[in-house]
Structure formats: structure tokens, C-alpha cells
Write a protein that holds these residues in place. Structure first.
Motif, PDB file in Angstrom:
ATOM      1  N   HIS A   1      -3.315 -11.426 -14.579  1.00 35.12           N
ATOM      2  CA  HIS A   1      -3.531 -10.536 -13.502  1.00 35.12           C
ATOM      3  C   HIS A   1      -4.604 -10.635 -13.030  1.00 35.12           C
ATOM      4  O   HIS A   1      -5.769 -11.001 -13.445  1.00 35.12           O
ATOM      5  CB  HIS A   1      -3.264  -9.334 -14.510  1.00 35.12           C
ATOM      6  CG  HIS A   1      -3.549  -7.822 -13.608  1.00 35.12           C
ATOM      7  ND1 HIS A   1      -2.618  -7.471 -12.907  1.00 35.12           N
ATOM      8  CD2 HIS A   1      -4.673  -7.164 -13.261  1.00 35.12           C
ATOM      9  CE1 HIS A   1      -3.014  -6.504 -12.214  1.00 35.12           C
ATOM     10  NE2 HIS A   1      -4.434  -6.117 -12.388  1.00 35.12           N
ATOM     11  N   VAL A   2      -4.626 -10.287 -11.576  1.00 37.94           N
ATOM     12  CA  VAL A   2      -5.699 -10.296 -10.662  1.00 37.94           C
ATOM     13  C   VAL A   2      -5.702  -8.987  -9.628  1.00 37.94           C
ATOM     14  O   VAL A   2      -4.661  -8.698  -9.281  1.00 37.94           O
ATOM     15  CB  VAL A   2      -5.458 -11.500  -9.754  1.00 37.94           C
ATOM     16  CG1 VAL A   2      -6.672 -11.462  -8.765  1.00 37.94           C
ATOM     17  CG2 VAL A   2      -5.492 -12.905 -10.687  1.00 37.94           C
ATOM     18  N   GLU A   3      -6.738  -8.272  -9.794  1.00 35.07           N
ATOM     19  CA  GLU A   3      -6.777  -7.158  -8.912  1.00 35.07           C
ATOM     20  C   GLU A   3      -7.723  -7.553  -7.669  1.00 35.07           C
ATOM     21  O   GLU A   3      -8.576  -8.253  -7.674  1.00 35.07           O
ATOM     22  CB  GLU A   3      -7.820  -6.260  -9.690  1.00 35.07           C
ATOM     23  CG  GLU A   3      -7.068  -5.461 -10.738  1.00 35.07           C
ATOM     24  CD  GLU A   3      -5.954  -4.445 -10.258  1.00 35.07           C
ATOM     25  OE1 GLU A   3      -5.987  -4.156  -9.118  1.00 35.07           O
ATOM     26  OE2 GLU A   3      -5.531  -3.799 -11.204  1.00 35.07           O
ATOM     27  N   GLY A   4      -7.003  -7.361  -6.497  1.00 34.70           N
ATOM     28  CA  GLY A   4      -7.384  -7.488  -5.295  1.00 34.70           C
ATOM     29  C   GLY A   4      -8.976  -6.768  -5.086  1.00 34.70           C
ATOM     30  O   GLY A   4      -8.947  -5.681  -5.267  1.00 34.70           O
TER      31      GLY A   4
ATOM     32  N   ALA B   1      -5.082  -4.466   2.570  1.00 34.57           N
ATOM     33  CA  ALA B   1      -4.191  -3.715   1.973  1.00 34.57           C
ATOM     34  C   ALA B   1      -3.517  -2.635   3.255  1.00 34.57           C
ATOM     35  O   ALA B   1      -3.993  -3.047   4.392  1.00 34.57           O
ATOM     36  CB  ALA B   1      -4.583  -2.617   0.874  1.00 34.57           C
ATOM     37  N   GLY B   2      -2.247  -1.898   2.848  1.00 34.92           N
ATOM     38  CA  GLY B   2      -1.752  -1.406   3.927  1.00 34.92           C
ATOM     39  C   GLY B   2      -2.489  -0.588   4.873  1.00 34.92           C
ATOM     40  O   GLY B   2      -2.069  -0.684   6.188  1.00 34.92           O
TER      41      GLY B   2
ATOM     42  N   ILE C   1      -2.792 -10.408  12.050  1.00 34.12           N
ATOM     43  CA  ILE C   1      -2.906 -10.063  10.504  1.00 34.12           C
ATOM     44  C   ILE C   1      -2.631 -11.536   9.818  1.00 34.12           C
ATOM     45  O   ILE C   1      -2.862 -11.356   8.565  1.00 34.12           O
ATOM     46  CB  ILE C   1      -1.784  -9.201  10.015  1.00 34.12           C
ATOM     47  CG1 ILE C   1      -0.453  -9.802  10.364  1.00 34.12           C
ATOM     48  CG2 ILE C   1      -1.911  -7.929  11.006  1.00 34.12           C
ATOM     49  CD1 ILE C   1       0.694  -8.802   9.658  1.00 34.12           C
ATOM     50  N   ARG C   2      -2.411 -12.663  10.489  1.00 32.49           N
ATOM     51  CA  ARG C   2      -2.172 -13.929   9.920  1.00 32.49           C
ATOM     52  C   ARG C   2      -3.198 -14.327   8.619  1.00 32.49           C
ATOM     53  O   ARG C   2      -3.132 -14.491   7.436  1.00 32.49           O
ATOM     54  CB  ARG C   2      -2.029 -15.044  10.598  1.00 32.49           C
ATOM     55  CG  ARG C   2      -1.622 -16.338  10.036  1.00 32.49           C
ATOM     56  CD  ARG C   2      -0.509 -16.352   9.038  1.00 32.49           C
ATOM     57  NE  ARG C   2       0.772 -16.069   9.896  1.00 32.49           N
ATOM     58  CZ  ARG C   2       1.852 -15.991   9.261  1.00 32.49           C
ATOM     59  NH1 ARG C   2       1.984 -15.946   8.051  1.00 32.49           N
ATOM     60  NH2 ARG C   2       3.166 -15.799   9.946  1.00 32.49           N
TER      61      ARG C   2
ATOM     62  N   HIS D   1      -4.769 -14.605   3.035  1.00 33.78           N
ATOM     63  CA  HIS D   1      -5.835 -14.477   1.840  1.00 33.78           C
ATOM     64  C   HIS D   1      -4.915 -13.934   0.650  1.00 33.78           C
ATOM     65  O   HIS D   1      -5.131 -14.191  -0.415  1.00 33.78           O
ATOM     66  CB  HIS D   1      -6.818 -13.544   2.336  1.00 33.78           C
ATOM     67  CG  HIS D   1      -7.753 -13.355   1.432  1.00 33.78           C
ATOM     68  ND1 HIS D   1      -8.551 -12.223   1.436  1.00 33.78           N
ATOM     69  CD2 HIS D   1      -8.454 -13.912   0.433  1.00 33.78           C
ATOM     70  CE1 HIS D   1      -9.437 -12.320   0.594  1.00 33.78           C
ATOM     71  NE2 HIS D   1      -9.312 -13.561  -0.296  1.00 33.78           N
ATOM     72  N   LEU D   2      -4.059 -13.033   0.897  1.00 33.02           N
ATOM     73  CA  LEU D   2      -3.169 -12.187  -0.003  1.00 33.02           C
ATOM     74  C   LEU D   2      -2.198 -13.088  -0.798  1.00 33.02           C
ATOM     75  O   LEU D   2      -2.194 -13.475  -1.974  1.00 33.02           O
ATOM     76  CB  LEU D   2      -2.340 -11.066   0.334  1.00 33.02           C
ATOM     77  CG  LEU D   2      -3.265  -9.893   0.981  1.00 33.02           C
ATOM     78  CD1 LEU D   2      -2.053  -8.932   1.799  1.00 33.02           C
ATOM     79  CD2 LEU D   2      -3.528  -9.096   0.071  1.00 33.02           C
TER      80      LEU D   2
END
Length: 403
Positions: free
Chosen positions: A186-189, A194-195, A248-249, A254-255
């Protein structure tokens, strides 16, 4: 009809889903409200209402266990107390609509929470009268929701890509021999967009055309972001799809790169998209180009966790059933050969060994007038409902990123 309840408290909104005990295993959405509380000068709390004559708080669910409390006018309230108040209100609303108490309640929490944070939320829930409750990690809920519709064999792995309005996380879960799920990674950004950040990037493109004095509707940007055709018109300015994707690329890459690192050497059977931010087709397309498996999403991915929680609560009471045939669904959209999108589904039974269950009591004993005994009770006399009663959800919030 007897039912169980799942409550997913997100940063932007809170979603509740019910699962019938004598019906289908699939869950249905019962309620959607903003994840905000307001304390009025009269000493009452309201949910979802923002009034100029009061003090409001939001984003508290992710701060459970934080030693710094929220300041609401004359009162200071720990995040876990505010979260428990919101959950209590949601349960009470569902009870009013269903005409009876749920047999069990499941509540979501980030996969990275340890015993301390879970214990703080358990204690706050008991303080407001919610005793029979199971806390379940969000990726487990997403996996359980998926398992309702697609058979997940033991030792199979699922990856969960979660993108809400203010949070990103990547998780890998594995189906156990007992047909529950175990967390593999599990990784938390932290520094990931985000949105809401994508809304700002789109607004920036529009503002660049209008000039510094131009007005840009953020709500309009949020809607346009998820429904891009060849182009959209915002505040009289046309923005092409390719122009937005180019903007947004770097954030999307990155995500996706963080998600791929979270996978490590695991080859998942599928990637589950969770959260309203995943409605952007560019997210699914980027993931499809980076993983060698199916990329799956519900029509409303922001509801996946709440529905999986309701399924989890059903499993807590009834246990695993005989492995059913895969659930047929008509929500099938082919985006490309490597990416088949359709609703996802379930969660494993999450047992919390660190805590001892309270003495047997009625499943959920909730009264909107019996607030927590600590500092909140000194200043509140009622937790009043907000919005329209009787509707299944408020359409004003159905278009939000959620979570």
C-alpha cells in the motif's frame, strides 16, 4: 427487510450503501451527503449545511488520531469525534428511511491506519452509541465489491488505484484460502495531484484565455473534466481534449508511475479504479498502457468502497457463501483491447485482533439527541438533518469527485 450498512466517509462526501440479508449479495446506494459538520451559535450540529452564522469543519475523517483538534467557535473537537458524529447521523438517516436498525455496520478507513487510529475511531463511535461496527480498509472494500461480480480465486491478486478529490493511494490485495483478502502492499500519495488539482489545472487553461479579470467556474471545470469530448466550453472559452491532456500529462504519469512501483513484482489479475477522479478516461488509458491486465471501473467509481463495505458487513454476519457464478452486468464499455471496463466489487471479512468487542448490545442504538459525553455534548443539544429527507441521494453531489 433486514439489512446491513456500509459507510464510507470521504474527504469530500460520505456515501452509505445497504445490502439485504435475504436478497441479492449486491449492495445499493442509500445516501450521499457532503462530509461536513457545522456547529451553530445555538449549540446544534448540522450535516451538509453551510451557514454564515456558524462554524464548519470538513476533511476530518483523514485526521482521526491527530492530537490537534478542530476549532469550532467556542469548542475544540478531535477529528474522531466529528467523524463519529457524521457516521451516527448517516446511520440515523438510513434507519429513518428503512424503518429498522441495520444488523451490522461497516466503516471504511485508509489502509495505512494502525491500531491507534482504529482504536480512536472505535472509542468515538461507542461514545455516540454505535457499538456493533467493523472497520475495514478501503482497498479491501473495493475488492469485495468486485468479487460480487467476478469470481476471485484463492491466491489471486487485485490492484486498487484510488483517486478522489483530495487523495490518491495505490494498493495490492490477495485473496486468501478462506476467501478473505490480505494486504500485500500500500502506498499513500503525498505530493500527487488528485481530482481537485485537475479542476484547478483546467481552470488555469481557461483563465489564461480570459485574462486575470475573467471569472472561471470551478464547478463547471469539475463537470467538464470528466466528460471531455473533442472539446468543452467553459465560461465561453473552448478547451480541446488534447490541450487538456497535454496540461495534465505530467500529473497523470506521476500517479501511474507510483502505482506501478506499488505493484512491485506482483502481476495482478485486474486493476480496480476507485474514486470519482477515475471518471477521467485518461486515467484508465494511461493505466492500460502500463499494466498487462484488465483495468476495471464501475459507472460511478466513487461508490465502490461504500458498496463493498455493505457486502463486508453481510459477510461478518453470514460468513462466506458457496462461490456463486459471476454476476452478469450490462455496464460494459470497451475502451481498447487491453482495457475492459465494468463494475467492480467486494471485500474480505476484516477482523481487528487489536480490540475486544464490547458487551452484547442491540446492533445499533442511535439517537440524534444523545451526543458524545465529552466536550461535544456540552455544547450540542441536537444533531439536525440537512437537505431533503426521503430522497435516496442528493443529485447536487452525484457529480463530485468524492472520497
Amino acid at each position: 427487510m433486514a439489512y446491513v450498512l456500509g459507510v464510507d466517509v470521504g474527504t469530500t462526501r460520505t456515501t452509505a450503501a445497504v445490502c439485504r440479508l435475504d436478497g441479492a449479495r449486491d449492495a445499493e446506494i442509500a445516501l450521499v451527503v457532503p462530509s461536513s459538520l457545522q456547529l451553530t451559535g445555538a449549540g446544534t450540529f448540522s450535516v451538509g449545511e453551510i451557514d454564515t452564522e456558524g462554524w464548519s469543519a470538513s476533511g476530518f475523517a483523514r485526521r482521526v488520531g491527530d492530537v490537534v483538534p478542530f476549532s469550532l467557535g467556542p469548542e475544540t473537537c478531535p477529528a474522531e469525534e466529528l467523524t463519529a458524529l457524521l457516521i451516527m447521523w448517516v446511520i440515523n438517516e438510513v434507519v429513518t428511511r428503512e424503518g429498522e436498525q441495520p444488523r451490522h455496520v461497516a466503516v471504511s478507513h485508509p489502509a495505512g491506519w494502525g491500531p491507534y487510529r482504529r482504536g480512536q475511531l472505535h472509542a468515538a463511535l461507542r461514545a455516540v452509541g454505535v457499538h456493533e461496527v467493523t472497520l475495514a480498509p478501503e482497498p479491501f472494500a473495493a475488492a469485495e465489491n468486485h468479487a460480487v461480480r467476478s469470481r476471485v480465486v484463492p491466491d489471486a491478486s487485485l490492484a486498487v488505484f484510488s483517486l478522489g478529490s483530495h487523495a490518491f493511494s495505490a494498493s495490492v490485495v490477495r485473496r486468501s484460502q478462506s476467501r478473505t483478502f490480505d494486504l500485500v502492499n500500500h502506498v499513500e500519495g503525498i505530493d500527487h495531484h488528485a481530482g481537485a488539482d485537475f479542476d484547478d489545472l483546467l481552470a488555469g487553461l481557461v483563465r489564461g484565455r480570459l485574462g486575470k479579470d475573467g471569472f472561471v467556474s470551478v464547478a463547471e471545470c469539475e463537470v467538464a473534466k470528466r466528460s471531455f469530448g473533442p472539446g468543452v466550453v467553459i465560461s465561453g472559452v473552448e478547451i480541446g481534449r488534447d490541450e487538456f491532456i497535454e496540461e495534465i500529462r505530467p500529473s497523470v504519469d506521476h500517479l501511474v508511475s507510483t502505482f506501478v512501483r506499488a505493484l512491485g513484482t506482483v502481476q495482478p489479475d485486474a486493476v480496480l479504479l476507485v474514486g470519482g477522479g477515475c471518471r477521467m478516461s485518461v486515467i484508465g488509458d494511461a493505466l492500460s498502457a502500463s499494466v498487462d491486465c484488465r483495468v476495471l471501473a464501475e459507472a460511478a467509481p466513487e461508490h465502490s468502497v461504500a458498496k463493498g463495505l455493505a457486502v463486508a458487513a453481510r459477510l461478518v454476519l453470514l460468513g462466506p457463501e458457496i462461490e456463486p457464478e459471476p454476476f452478469d452486468t450490462s455496464v460494459l464499455v470497451h475502451t481498447r483491447e487491453a482495457s475492459l471496463r465494468f463494475p467492480v466489487g467486494e471485500i474480505a471479512r476484516p477482523d481487528d485482533d487489536e480490540f475486544t468487542a464490547p458487551p452484547p448490545r442491540p446492533p445499533v442504538d442511535v439517537s440524534p439527541l444523545e451526543l458524545p459525553p465529552r466536550r461535544v455534548k456540552r455544547v450540542t443539544s441536537a444533531l439536525k438533518p440537512a437537505g431533503r429527507r426521503g430522497s435516496r441521494s442528493d443529485s447536487r453531489f452525484d457529480d463530485e469527485d468524492g472520497r
